[in-house]
Design an enzyme around this catalytic site. Structure first.
Site, PDB file in Angstrom:
ATOM      1  N   CYS A  39      11.337   6.060  -3.997  1.00  0.00           N
ATOM      2  CA  CYS A  39      10.969   7.279  -4.696  1.00  0.00           C
ATOM      3  C   CYS A  39      11.969   8.407  -4.483  1.00  0.00           C
ATOM      4  O   CYS A  39      11.950   9.378  -5.195  1.00  0.00           O
ATOM      5  CB  CYS A  39       9.584   7.719  -4.259  1.00  0.00           C
ATOM      6  SG  CYS A  39       8.388   6.431  -4.541  1.00  0.00           S
TER       7      CYS A  39
ATOM      8  N   ALA B 281      -1.266   6.668  -6.402  1.00  0.00           N
ATOM      9  CA  ALA B 281      -1.420   7.122  -5.018  1.00  0.00           C
ATOM     10  C   ALA B 281      -0.876   8.534  -4.817  1.00  0.00           C
ATOM     11  O   ALA B 281      -1.344   9.258  -3.942  1.00  0.00           O
ATOM     12  CB  ALA B 281      -0.731   6.155  -4.063  1.00  0.00           C
ATOM     13  N   THR B 282       0.086   8.932  -5.617  1.00  0.00           N
ATOM     14  CA  THR B 282       0.583  10.304  -5.500  1.00  0.00           C
ATOM     15  C   THR B 282      -0.551  11.281  -5.774  1.00  0.00           C
ATOM     16  O   THR B 282      -0.779  12.225  -5.006  1.00  0.00           O
ATOM     17  CB  THR B 282       1.732  10.531  -6.501  1.00  0.00           C
ATOM     18  OG1 THR B 282       2.828   9.691  -6.116  1.00  0.00           O
ATOM     19  CG2 THR B 282       2.172  11.979  -6.508  1.00  0.00           C
TER      20      THR B 282
ATOM     21  N   ALA C 282      -2.506   0.843  -8.080  1.00  0.00           N
ATOM     22  CA  ALA C 282      -2.585  -0.554  -8.520  1.00  0.00           C
ATOM     23  C   ALA C 282      -1.219  -1.228  -8.632  1.00  0.00           C
ATOM     24  O   ALA C 282      -1.096  -2.429  -8.394  1.00  0.00           O
ATOM     25  CB  ALA C 282      -3.311  -0.626  -9.866  1.00  0.00           C
ATOM     26  N   HIS C 283      -0.187  -0.469  -8.973  1.00  0.00           N
ATOM     27  CA  HIS C 283       1.089  -1.119  -9.292  1.00  0.00           C
ATOM     28  C   HIS C 283       1.815  -1.661  -8.060  1.00  0.00           C
ATOM     29  O   HIS C 283       2.850  -2.308  -8.188  1.00  0.00           O
ATOM     30  CB  HIS C 283       2.006  -0.176 -10.081  1.00  0.00           C
ATOM     31  CG  HIS C 283       2.643   0.914  -9.282  1.00  0.00           C
ATOM     32  ND1 HIS C 283       3.906   0.803  -8.741  1.00  0.00           N
ATOM     33  CD2 HIS C 283       2.203   2.140  -8.923  1.00  0.00           C
ATOM     34  CE1 HIS C 283       4.213   1.918  -8.101  1.00  0.00           C
ATOM     35  NE2 HIS C 283       3.198   2.743  -8.189  1.00  0.00           N
TER      36      HIS C 283
ATOM     37  N   THR D 298     -10.430  11.506 -19.728  1.00  0.00           N
ATOM     38  CA  THR D 298     -10.927  10.254 -20.269  1.00  0.00           C
ATOM     39  C   THR D 298     -10.533   9.112 -19.344  1.00  0.00           C
ATOM     40  O   THR D 298      -9.370   8.982 -18.976  1.00  0.00           O
ATOM     41  CB  THR D 298     -10.316  10.002 -21.663  1.00  0.00           C
ATOM     42  OG1 THR D 298     -10.653  11.097 -22.513  1.00  0.00           O
ATOM     43  CG2 THR D 298     -10.841   8.718 -22.274  1.00  0.00           C
TER      44      THR D 298
ATOM     45  N   GLN E   7       0.599   1.015   0.357  1.00  0.00           N
ATOM     46  CA  GLN E   7       1.315  -0.235   0.622  1.00  0.00           C
ATOM     47  C   GLN E   7       0.420  -1.278   1.283  1.00  0.00           C
ATOM     48  O   GLN E   7       0.853  -2.421   1.473  1.00  0.00           O
ATOM     49  CB  GLN E   7       2.536   0.041   1.520  1.00  0.00           C
ATOM     50  CG  GLN E   7       3.621   0.893   0.871  1.00  0.00           C
ATOM     51  CD  GLN E   7       4.393   0.159  -0.226  1.00  0.00           C
ATOM     52  OE1 GLN E   7       4.299  -1.060  -0.368  1.00  0.00           O
ATOM     53  NE2 GLN E   7       5.141   0.910  -1.016  1.00  0.00           N
TER      54      GLN E   7
ATOM     55  N   ASN F  91       6.100   2.408   3.810  1.00  0.00           N
ATOM     56  CA  ASN F  91       6.769   1.821   2.657  1.00  0.00           C
ATOM     57  C   ASN F  91       8.239   1.499   2.894  1.00  0.00           C
ATOM     58  O   ASN F  91       8.812   0.672   2.212  1.00  0.00           O
ATOM     59  CB  ASN F  91       6.648   2.743   1.441  1.00  0.00           C
ATOM     60  CG  ASN F  91       7.076   4.160   1.735  1.00  0.00           C
ATOM     61  OD1 ASN F  91       6.596   4.773   2.686  1.00  0.00           O
ATOM     62  ND2 ASN F  91       7.987   4.699   0.944  1.00  0.00           N
TER      63      ASN F  91
HETATM   64  C1  LIG Z   1       3.191   4.773   0.958  1.00  0.00           C
HETATM   65  C2  LIG Z   1       3.176   5.270  -0.444  1.00  0.00           C
HETATM   66  N1  LIG Z   1       2.391   6.305  -0.766  1.00  0.00           N
HETATM   67  C3  LIG Z   1       2.324   6.784  -2.020  1.00  0.00           C
HETATM   68  C4  LIG Z   1       3.068   6.243  -3.039  1.00  0.00           C
HETATM   69  C5  LIG Z   1       2.961   6.830  -4.407  1.00  0.00           C
HETATM   70  O1  LIG Z   1       2.397   5.942  -5.327  1.00  0.00           O
HETATM   71  P1  LIG Z   1       2.496   6.256  -6.898  1.00  0.00           P
HETATM   72  O2  LIG Z   1       3.933   6.479  -7.182  1.00  0.00           O
HETATM   73  O3  LIG Z   1       1.957   5.076  -7.554  1.00  0.00           O
HETATM   74  O4  LIG Z   1       1.738   7.485  -7.175  1.00  0.00           O
HETATM   75  C6  LIG Z   1       3.934   5.155  -2.733  1.00  0.00           C
HETATM   76  C7  LIG Z   1       4.812   4.538  -3.740  1.00  0.00           C
HETATM   77  O5  LIG Z   1       5.526   5.116  -4.480  1.00  0.00           O
HETATM   78  C8  LIG Z   1       3.980   4.667  -1.409  1.00  0.00           C
HETATM   79  O6  LIG Z   1       4.775   3.658  -1.098  1.00  0.00           O
HETATM   80  C1  LIG Z   2      -8.840  18.789 -27.659  1.00  0.00           C
HETATM   81  C2  LIG Z   2      -8.795  17.914 -26.468  1.00  0.00           C
HETATM   82  N1  LIG Z   2      -8.150  18.331 -25.361  1.00  0.00           N
HETATM   83  C3  LIG Z   2      -8.057  17.564 -24.273  1.00  0.00           C
HETATM   84  C4  LIG Z   2      -8.610  16.311 -24.217  1.00  0.00           C
HETATM   85  C5  LIG Z   2      -8.470  15.528 -22.954  1.00  0.00           C
HETATM   86  O1  LIG Z   2      -7.687  14.387 -23.119  1.00  0.00           O
HETATM   87  P1  LIG Z   2      -7.699  13.242 -22.013  1.00  0.00           P
HETATM   88  O2  LIG Z   2      -9.124  12.885 -21.792  1.00  0.00           O
HETATM   89  O3  LIG Z   2      -6.913  12.152 -22.570  1.00  0.00           O
HETATM   90  O4  LIG Z   2      -7.147  13.799 -20.772  1.00  0.00           O
HETATM   91  C6  LIG Z   2      -9.303  15.829 -25.353  1.00  0.00           C
HETATM   92  C7  LIG Z   2      -9.972  14.518 -25.392  1.00  0.00           C
HETATM   93  O5  LIG Z   2     -10.716  14.102 -24.548  1.00  0.00           O
HETATM   94  C8  LIG Z   2      -9.381  16.641 -26.485  1.00  0.00           C
HETATM   95  O6  LIG Z   2     -10.017  16.229 -27.587  1.00  0.00           O
END
Ligand SMILES: Cc1ncc(COP(=O)(O)O)c(C=O)c1O
Ligand SMILES: Cc1ncc(COP(=O)(O)O)c(C=O)c1O
Lengths: 124, 385, 385, 124
Positions: free
Chosen positions: B324, B73-74, B202-203, B239, B181, B153
Site C-alpha cells: 500500500c 479493512a481501511t 474480503a480481497h 445501499t 491478513q 502484512n
Molecule cells: C494489515 C492490513 N490492514 C488493512 C489493510 C487495508 O485493507 P483494504 O485496502 O482492503 O481496505 C491491509 C491491506 O491493504 C492490510 O494488509
Molecule cells: C439521490 C441519491 N443520493 C444518494 C444515494 C446513495 O447512493 P448509495 O446507496 O449507492 O450510496 C441514492 C441512492 O440510494 C440516491 O438516490
C-alpha cells in the site's frame, strides 16, 4: 506492460548491459553520492576511447544511464567527452524528475574520468 | 505477456476463488436488488445478505448480527478506531497502538493525535512481537482504546491477541484488532477471544475487492464515519452491495473449509522457498524466523539496491515494503521498527504465497532471486569502504 | 418465482449492463491485482483504473484526474459535505441545503449542525423545485457550502444546477451536487456547469454496487473521512477495487452511448404509464407534472392505505417513500416537503423505469395497480367522515 | 419469497378474504383508531352467528386479522365471542410487536359488536 516506470531504453540498458567491468590499468573514476556508486574506467589509444567499462550500484535508471553513456562514447575521441550533457540522457531514459540528482552523480563521475584521462595522456 | 508473470503478492490482494466468483455472478443476475427495498425482490436480496452474515459468523464462531458491512479493512479500521475513540472520550484520551501497524491504523491514530488524543506507539521486538511487559507498562488509567494487528502484512508476525485482549478487558479498555491478513487464513474464534472490534477485508482471502466488515462485540458502541439513514444500526449507511457481501460470505465459508489444507500447503512452500534462498550470501529474514504466518516471507540481502532488485526480478511480482505504500520508495517503517537500517530495509522483498501458488513457481522465484542478486553484485563496484 | 416479478424499482438499483458484467469478469480474472503494487501485475491494474477514469471523464467532459473513487454516493456525499464544510470552516459556518435531499445528505448536515454549523433547510415548491428567490434570500456572507441534488430520487424533479451554481460561484460558495440519480441518465457537462463537487454511484446506471465517485473540481480542497496512506491525493485511502472501478467506467461509457435512446424509451413508457393510470379516481402525481426525469413517476391515490397497496400490488416491485428508508413506514419527508399530507404521502408509489423495462411490463403494472386500488376500496368501510 | 413480512396466513386472509361486505340490518360495530378503520356486522339466528362480514382500512395485518376473526367465529354461538383473545390471532398472523396497538382496534370493535348483538337479542 503498460505504465512501466522504465521505458524500453532503460529496460534494455539495465537488462543487457554490455559494458560492465573494469579496464585494468586504464584511467578510472569513482564517485558516490545520494546512495549511488559509480566506477568508470577507459581504455585509451592515442586520443581514442577504445573501451569504456563501468560498475554501478543504484536504481535501474542510474545503471541504465551509465551503460547508455558507455554505449554512446565508446569508440569516440577523448575530446567528445566535452559534449556529454545530462539533459539528453535524462530524456532518452525518461528519468523521473525526482531522480535528477542521481544523474548528476554520473556527471560528476564523467568529469572525474576526463581528469583521469587527461592525467593519463599528459603522463604519456 | 501477463501469462509469464509469477504472482507472489497474495498479501497485496488475491484473485476470486472460482466458486465465489460463480456465486457472485448468480447473485448479480438473480438477486441484484436493493436489500432495503420493501418488496419481494428486495427481500430476496436481504435474504442473500443474511445468508452471508451467517457464513461469516460461522468462520468466527459468533452471532451473525454482529457484523457491519464496509468497503474494506481501511474503512473498518477507521470506523473502529475513530468511532471507538470518539464514543468513549469520557473514558479517557489515551490510546495505544504499535509502530508496525498498517497505514490505515497509523494514520487514523495520527489524526486522533491532532484531535487532542494522546497515543503511545509501542515498538515490537526483532520478531515483530509486542513485548507484553512494555505493553503493560504503557497502560494508564485513562487508556480507553488499544489497537493491535493480528498478522503483520509485511513480515507475517502473529500477535498474541488473547493475552493482549485479556489485559484490556480487565481494565475496561476497548480492544480493536486489524484482522485483514488473518481472516480466513488462521483460526479466529471471536467467541473465545477477548476482542471488541475486528476488521477484515474480503480481497485478502479470495473474496471480492471493495467488501469488508467490522465485527462489533455486543455492548460495544462506536460513532459512525458517515451518515444517511437507519441502515446497519446507524453505524454504516449506503445501499448494501449484495453481490459483494455474498462474495465475502462465500469466501469466508470456502476459507473455513480449506483452512487446514491452505496452511499445510503454505508451510511446505515457505520451507521450500527458505531452503532455496539459504545459500545466498548476506541474506537475512525480516520478521519471525519461526511461528510466523506461513504465507509471508520477507527477506533482505546485503548490498543490493532495492529498486534494481525488484526490476531484476521481473517477471516475478513481489512487494517491496508494504503494497500500500510501495508507490513511494521510502524504506518500510515496519522494517525500521524491527531494527533494520535504512539500507537493509530497502533491499527487502516480501514473498507472499497463496492458495494457487505452486512448488514450480517457488522454484522459479528462487532461481530468479538468486540470478538477480548475482547479476547486481556483478555490476556493483563493491561495497562502500 | 423470481421470474414472475415485475421490477419497476430502477431508482433503487439496477442490474449490471451485460457488457459491464463481461468486462468486470475479464478484469477479475486477468487484472485482479492491487493497482498500488510496484510490479508489472500492479501496473496492469493501474492502467485499468486509468482507463476507467478516462471513460468517466468523457461522460462528464472533464479531466480524468478529477475523480476520487469511493464506495458509492452515500460516501461521496458525506466526503463532499463533511469534507468541504470542515476544510472551509474559516470561510464561514453557514450551510444551505433542501428538505428534499437524500438521507445521505440530510443526515450529514444534521451531523454538522451538532458540530456547531448552522444549516438553512430550504423548502421546494410543489414540483420539488428550489425557488431561486428563496435561495438568494437565504444566502449570507458566511455561507460557505450549498448542496442540492440533481435529480430527486423520489419524485424525479430536475434542479437547475446551472443557475444555482452560478449564484454560488459569484459568492465564493462551494457547490456540491448529489448526482446519484442523474449520472449516466441525463447529460451533465461539468466543464460547463459551475459545480465544485459532484457525487455519483455506479449501481444506479447499470454499473456495479459498491462503486462510486466524487468529482472534485480543480482547486477545491476537502478533508478526508478516512486515513491510510497517500492514495488518491490523501482524500480516500484503501485498496482500489479495480474490477468495480472498471465496471463504473464501462457503465459510464455505455450510458453515454445509450443516453438519447434511453431517454426516448423512458419518455414513451412514462407516457404509457400515466395514460394507463389516469382513469383512476382520486389519483394525483407527486412531483413535477412535466419536465421531470422520465424514469420516475410518483403517484398517490385517495383513501388507500400504503402498506396494503404495496402488498396488493405483488408481484409488482415498486417503492413506497425512498427505497433507502422504506424499512420504516413513516410517510416520506420528501412528499411532506412538497406539501402532501401524511395520509396522502403514505399511499404514494414510486414507479421507476429503466433500460430493460418493456411496454408489456407497463401494461401489467397498470392493470395490477388499477385492480389493487379497486379491491382495497371494495374492502374499505368508506372514507372517514 | 423468503423473509416476507407476511406469513402465509396473512397472505391468504389478505389476498382471498371471503367475508368482505355488510350484513344489512344486522348488528354492526364501527371503530377507528391509529389510522385503522374496521366495520363488523353479523347475521344472528337464535344465538348463532350465521354470518360475519367486515370492511377494513389499514395495513395487511389488520385486514387479515379481521378476516381471520370472521373465519374463526362465523357459525359459532354468540357466547363464544367471549373467548376471543388477541394473543392467538397475533401469533397466527405473526403480527410484528410494533403493530400490537392496531390489533387492539380489532378487539375494541369486537367488544362493540358484542354489545350490538346483545342489544339485538334483547330487543327480540
Ligand atoms: C494489515 C492490513 N490492514 C488493512 C489493510 C487495508 O485493507 P483494504 O485496502 O482492503 O481496505 C491491509 C491491506 O491493504 C492490510 O494488509
Ligand atoms: C439521490 C441519491 N443520493 C444518494 C444515494 C446513495 O447512493 P448509495 O446507496 O449507492 O450510496 C441514492 C441512492 O440510494 C440516491 O438516490
Amino acid at each position: 506492460m503498460s505504465d512501466s516506470p522504465y521505458n524500453p531504453v532503460v529496460h534494455d540498458c539495465f537488462t543487457n548491459p554490455i559494458h560492465v567491468g573494469d579496464v585494468i590499468g586504464g584511467p578510472t573514476a569513482y564517485f558516490e553520492d545520494q546512495g549511488m556508486r559509480i566506477r568508470l574506467s577507459a581504455g585509451i589509444i592515442d586520443s581514442s576511447i577504445v573501451e569504456l567499462r563501468f560498475r554501478a550500484w543504484g536504481c535501474p535508471h542510474i545503471i541504465a544511464a551509465v551503460e547508455l553513456f558507455c554505449r554512446q562514447f565508446e569508440g569516440r575521441n577523448v575530446q567528445d567527452l566535452e559534449q556529454f550533457e545530462t539533459g539528453p540522457i535524462m530524456q532518452d531514459l525518461a528519468v523521473p524528475i525526482e531522480k535528477t540528482g542521481r544523474i548528476l552523480v554520473l556527471e560528476d563521475t564523467i568529469r572525474s574520468l576526463k581528469a583521469a584521462i587527461n592525467d593519463h595522456l599528459t603522463i604519456k | 505477456m501477463i501469462l509469464d508473470l509469477i504472482y507472489l503478492d497474495y498479501a497485496a490482494t488475491t484473485p476470486l476463488h472460482p466458486s465465489v466468483a460463480e456465486y457472485m455472478r448468480k447473485v448479480q443476475s438473480e438477486a441484484y436488488f436493493n436489500p432495503a427495498s420493501n418488496h419481494a425482490a428486495g427481500r430476496l436480496s436481504l435474504a442473500v445478505v443474511h445468508h452471508a452474515a451467517i457464513e461469516l459468523a460461522q468462520l468466527f464462531n459468533v452471532n451473525p448480527e454482529r457484523f457491519i458491512w464496509t468497503s474494506g479493512a481501511t474503512e473498518s479500521n477507521n470506523l473502529a478506531i475513530l468511532g471507538a475513540a470518539k464514543q468513549r472520550e469520557h473514558r479517557g484520551k489515551h490510546l495505544i497502538t504499535m509502530r508496525t501497524e498498517h497505514k490505515a491504523v497509523v494514520d487514523a491514530f495520527l489524526f486522533l493525535e491532532k484531535q487532542g488524543f494522546e497515543v503511545t506507539w509501542l515498538a515490537p521486538n526483532l520478531d515483530g512481537q509486542l513485548p507484553l511487559d512494555l505493553f503493560e507498562a504503557a497502560l494508564r488509567d485513562d487508556t480507553q482504546l488499544v489497537s493491535i494487528m493480528h498478522i503483520n502484512n509485511e513480515i507475517g508476525t502473529i500477535q498474541d491477541i488473547e493475552k493482549i485482549g485479556s489485559i484490556c478487558r480487565k481494565r475496561d479498555i476497548t480492544f480493536h484488532v486489524d484482522g485483514a491478513q488473518a481472516t480466513g487464513k488462521i483460526a479466529v474464534d471471536l467467541a473465545a477471544l477477548p476482542v471488541d472490534l475486528y476488521s477484515m477485508t474480503a480481497h485478502k482471502f479470495y473474496g471480492p475487492k471493495g467488501a469488508g466488515s467490522l465485527y462489533v462485540a455486543e455492548d460495544v458502541l462506536i460513532e459512525p464515519l458517515m451518515f444517511g439513514g437507519n441502515q446497519q444500526h446507524r453505524m454504516r449507511p449506503g445501499t448494501l452491495a449484495v453481490d459483494l457481501i455474498a462474495g465475502l460470505g462465500k469466501a469466508a465459508s470456502v476459507a473455513q473449509r480449506k483452512m487446514t489444507d491452505d496452511l499445510k500447503h503454505l508451510s511446505s512452500l515457505k520451507k521450500q522457498l527458505m531452503q532455496g534462498l539459504q545459500g545466498i550470501d548476506g541474506l537475512h529474514i525480516n520478521g519471525p524466523s519461526k511461528d510466523g504466518y506461513p504465507g509471508i516471507l520477507n527477506v533482505g540481502v546485503e548490498d543490493i539496491e532495492g529498486e534494481s532488485l525488484l526490476k531484476a526480478l521481473e517477471p516475478l511480482c513481489v512487494a517491496t515494503g508494504s503494497a500500500c505504500n510501495s508507490q513511494s520508495l521510502e524504506p518500510s517503517y515496519v522494517l525500521r521498527a524491527i531494527g533494520r537500517s535504512d539500507i537493509e530495509a530497502q533491499s527487502a522483498i516480501r514473498f507472499s504465497l497463496g492458495r494457487m501458488t505452486t512448488s514450480d513457481e517457488i522454484d522459479k522465484a528462487v532461481s530468479l532471486y538468486c540470478r538477480a542478486v548475482k547479476r547486481l553484485r556483478s555490476i556493483s563496484p563493491g561495497p562502500i569502504l
